[in-house]
Each structure stands twice: as C-alpha cells, then as structure tokens.
Design an enzyme around this catalytic site. Structure first.
Site, PDB file in Angstrom:
ATOM      1  N   LYS A 163       0.822  -1.205   0.000  1.00  0.00           N
ATOM      2  CA  LYS A 163       0.000   0.000   0.000  1.00  0.00           C
ATOM      3  C   LYS A 163       0.870   1.275   0.000  1.00  0.00           C
ATOM      4  CE  LYS A 163      -3.723  -2.443  -0.153  1.00  0.00           C
ATOM      5  NZ  LYS A 163      -3.866  -3.498   0.766  1.00  0.00           N
TER       6      LYS A 163
HETATM    7  C1  PLP Z   1      -9.950  -3.960  -0.946  1.00  0.00           C
HETATM    8  C2  PLP Z   1      -9.263  -4.543   0.251  1.00  0.00           C
HETATM    9  N1  PLP Z   1      -9.961  -4.660   1.380  1.00  0.00           N
HETATM   10  C3  PLP Z   1      -9.397  -5.174   2.499  1.00  0.00           C
HETATM   11  C4  PLP Z   1      -8.093  -5.594   2.514  1.00  0.00           C
HETATM   12  C5  PLP Z   1      -7.517  -6.191   3.758  1.00  0.00           C
HETATM   13  O1  PLP Z   1      -6.420  -5.493   4.245  1.00  0.00           O
HETATM   14  P1  PLP Z   1      -5.285  -6.241   5.085  1.00  0.00           P
HETATM   15  O2  PLP Z   1      -4.463  -7.039   4.140  1.00  0.00           O
HETATM   16  O3  PLP Z   1      -4.517  -5.108   5.714  1.00  0.00           O
HETATM   17  O4  PLP Z   1      -5.971  -7.082   6.103  1.00  0.00           O
HETATM   18  C6  PLP Z   1      -7.330  -5.472   1.353  1.00  0.00           C
HETATM   19  C7  PLP Z   1      -5.928  -5.919   1.354  1.00  0.00           C
HETATM   20  O5  PLP Z   1      -5.219  -5.940   0.420  1.00  0.00           O
HETATM   21  C8  PLP Z   1      -7.935  -4.953   0.189  1.00  0.00           C
HETATM   22  O6  PLP Z   1      -7.241  -4.844  -0.955  1.00  0.00           O
END
Ligand code: PLP
Length: 403
Positions: A202
């Site tokens: 990110k």
């Molecule tokens: C659209 C979306 N929602 C939620 C998440 C979940 O985030 P995390 O990987 O920090 O748990 C991601 C992770 O890439 C994502 O791309």
C-alpha cells in the site's frame, strides 16, 4: 516513454530472452533509513504496544485525511471487522458490497453473522454501481460497503444518498485509496466510516496494519474498545493512574496495532504526498503509452476524482487478441514482469458458492471484467527503467498475440 514497436521477437515463455533478468513485483514497500531509525527508537523505548506512538499516529493520520477520529487496527481486515461491529451488523442483517474486491470486504459481514449481498459494478471504474445497490436494499439492509477499486473513489455521493434515504451506514473500503480525492475531498473524510490497510504493497506501510476514520464519536469509541478485547481503558492509562481496575463491556478482540508499526507509519506519513505523486506520474506514463495499443483498455478516471493508484489494472480487449488472459498473464511473468489479477470475484470462491449457491453469471459486469483484467506493476519505488521495462514487455507480449 514508449512501447516496443510490433515485433515477433520470441517471447520468454517460448524460450526467448526475458525483458528483465529479475522479477519486478506488482507492488512493494519503500523503507528508508529514517523509517528504520523510527522503528529502532521504538524498540528501545518502554512501549512496544499500547504506548504513545499509537495515539500519535492516529492523530496525525486523522488530520492528514481530514477526519475527526482515526482508530488503528492490526490490519485492514480487522479494521473492516471493527467497522461492521460498530454498525451493529448481526445475524439476519444484510450489507451490500462489490463482488470485485478482496475477500476481506465481504468476509467482515460474515464475521458478524450477517449476509453479504453483492451489487454489480459499473463498467468504466469497476466500482459498485449505485443503481444496482438501490434495487437490492431491503428492510434487512444495515450497511453499504463500497470499495475504491484500484484507488479510484467509488460513486460516493450516490452511495451516501441511497444510505441517507434508507437510514444505512456507509463503510467505505478504502484499502486501495489512501490519498485519493473525491470532489476535492480526501477519502477518509467522506463516508460514515472509512477503512484503510497498511500492508506493504500500500501507499504507506506499518508491516501489517489498518485504520478506521470517522467523524462519529460513538463509532470511534466502539472501535477503540472492540480492538482491545472490549475493555474500556488501556494498559498505559492504568499504569499512569496507578490502578488495576478495568471493565470489559463488549466482546472484542486483540486487534491492536503495535507502537513499532505506528512509529513506522508516523515516519512514513510525511512521505505520502511524494509517494502519491510518483504513483500518479507512473499512471500518466502508462496511460499515455498504452491507450493507443489495440488490444489494451486503460483504466478510466471519472471527472472530479483524483485516484491514488494502488493498482494499475488494464483490461485486455480479447476480441483483438489470439490468447486469453491467463496465457497472456503467463507470458508477462515469463518476461519477469510481476503482473497480478485483481480480483477473482468474491462470489465465485468455493466458500461463497457452497454457502450461498452462486453459480457464476449473477454479476456479469464484474465477471466479464475479471476475464480480461491484468494489474501491471505499480508502486512508488519504481524507477523510470522499471516503467520502461513494463511498457517494453506489454508491447512485446501484446503485439505477439495481436490478431
Ligand atoms: C480492498 C481490500 N480490502 C481489504 C483488505 C484487507 O487489508 P489487510 O491485508 O490489511 O488485512 C485489502 C488488502 O489488500 C484490500 O485490498
């Protein structure tokens, strides 16, 4: 920057020389000495977790996006779970979201015992289509979860209008969209709650990490308790006040982000503007070079939106190519270009098919897009040679398969 002129040069997948000798990943973090220093200082401090860096990072983050409150979580998925809890999603409730997203967006509804209801996406942005949402709202609907796909904000005015008409809460999944703007406002300051992820691919990373921003003090209070076992005070406050007593007032989890992660996030925050600027520069170069290539459809950007470009997903015009997406995907990988696919639509996963009876064909726009999507490498640490390598590989592979 230009794409390679049409050629029948042997593809690496057919034994030719790859465009790069080493894999260029589709995304990766940038960590400089300053970041390392911040983490080391915290490792040497008294507080590795529940310490002062957590509040400092939350305050700085809230100010950056323009929200009243920011509550940190151990990852974006936990942050989504917290938001679903704060809305009060429970057994028998429904929440409407996009099928073209990471599983976590829909899973957070399931964690709470609710049912995810999918609404198809708009063909240009691949963001949830508000007209599809409107037709799916029932008396059981509790929340709408638009996703800012690839970093392009969803149609937030319409989504919020529908929410307002039916008394619903909007949880915006902005895990792709830190730094994106919608009608001149930063994402994170618009919806009732906005969720971010700080995974290494990110715009800003804390290793693993997530955040919910909101202007609502009740949501903020519930989120803080939920990420700390449902306990009403934190360890540092108790130490400061020389007392042991605390109450557990709701069933929460340990979803805390550490001081180590928050120190890294705090140090990365001032670099966010330049990270975003670099991603926008890369997107501009990609679009300028790729828009004229038959067989490629570049991402579209609506008026009044400034995307954050977490991803750069192209679509293949398969009617002009002699191979399908998967073969073209493999050809890119053989050239050492780390392409990816975002996303297999969530309802097509075996778990969702078995539990809810999806068979495919329910969401034609998302499903058709999925057949042709390929995400090109996109991260702020890419240099101009990396960008040129991607364009060279696109020219080589796509011209090879041109009809
Ligand atoms: C659209 C979306 N929602 C939620 C998440 C979940 O985030 P995390 O990987 O920090 O748990 C991601 C992770 O890439 C994502 O791309």
């Amino acid at each position: 920057m230009t794409v390679a002129a049409p050629t029948r040069e042997a593809l690496a997948i057919h034994g030719g020389t790859p465009v790069r000798s080493m894999l260029l990943p589709y995304g990766r973090q940038t960590i400089d000495d300053d970041d390392v220093q911040a983490v080391v200082e915290t490792l040497r401090s008294d507080w590795l977790t529940t310490g002062p860096k957590v509040g400092e990072f939350e305050e700085a983050f809230a100010a950056w996006v323009g929200a009243r409150y920011a509550v940190s979580f151990s990852n974006g998925t936990a942050a989504l779970h917290g938001a679903a809890f704060a809305v009060g999603i429970a057994s028998g409730d429904e929440a409407i979201t996009s099928p073209l997203t990471f599983a976590a967006t829909a899973n957070c509804i399931l964690y709470q015992g609710g049912t995810p209801v999918f609404a198809d996406v708009a063909p240009d942005t691949l963001n949830i289509d508000p007209e599809c949402i409107a037709s799916l709202v029932t008396s059981r609907t509790k929340a709408l979860l638009p996703v800012d796909y690839a970093g392009h904000p969803a149609d937030l005015d319409r989504v919020l209008e529908i929410a307002g008409d039916h008394g619903l809460t909007v949880i915006e999944d902005a895990c792709h969209a830190l730094g994106a703007e919608y009608r001149g406002r930063r994402v994170g300051s618009i919806s009732h709650m906005t969720v971010f992820s700080f995974h290494p691919v990110k715009h800003l990373t804390t290793g693993e990490g997530g955040m919910v921003t909101t202007d609502d003090p009740k949501f903020a209070d519930t989120l803080r308790k939920f990420r700390n076992h449902g306990i009403s005070s934190n360890a540092r406050d108790r130490q400061r006040e020389a007392q042991y007593h605390y109450e557990m007032v709701l069933l929460g989890f340990n979803y805390r982000l550490t001081d180590i992660g928050c120190a890294l996030g705090l140090r990365q925050l001032p670099k966010l503007e330049s990270n975003l600027a670099r991603r926008r520069e890369i997107a501009t170069k990609y679009t300028a070079a790729l828009r004229e290539i038959p067989g490629i459809i570049v991402p579209s950007v609506r008026d009044n939106v400034l995307p954050a470009w977490h991803l750069y997903p192209i679509r293949l015009d398969l009617s002009r190519l002699s191979a399908g997406r998967d073969e073209i995907f493999r050809a890119f990988r053989a050239e050492n270009i780390g392409v990816n696919v975002h996303y297999i639509p969530v309802h097509l996963y075996p778990y969702y098919r078995e539990r809810f009876g999806y068979r495919g064909g329910e969401f034609p726009v998302a499903e058709n897009a999925y057949q042709s999507l390929i995400s090109l490498p996109m991260f702020h640490g890419m240099n101009d040679d990396d960008v040129q390598d991607v364009l060279e590989a696109v020219g080589k592979v796509v011209s090879y398969f041109a009809r």
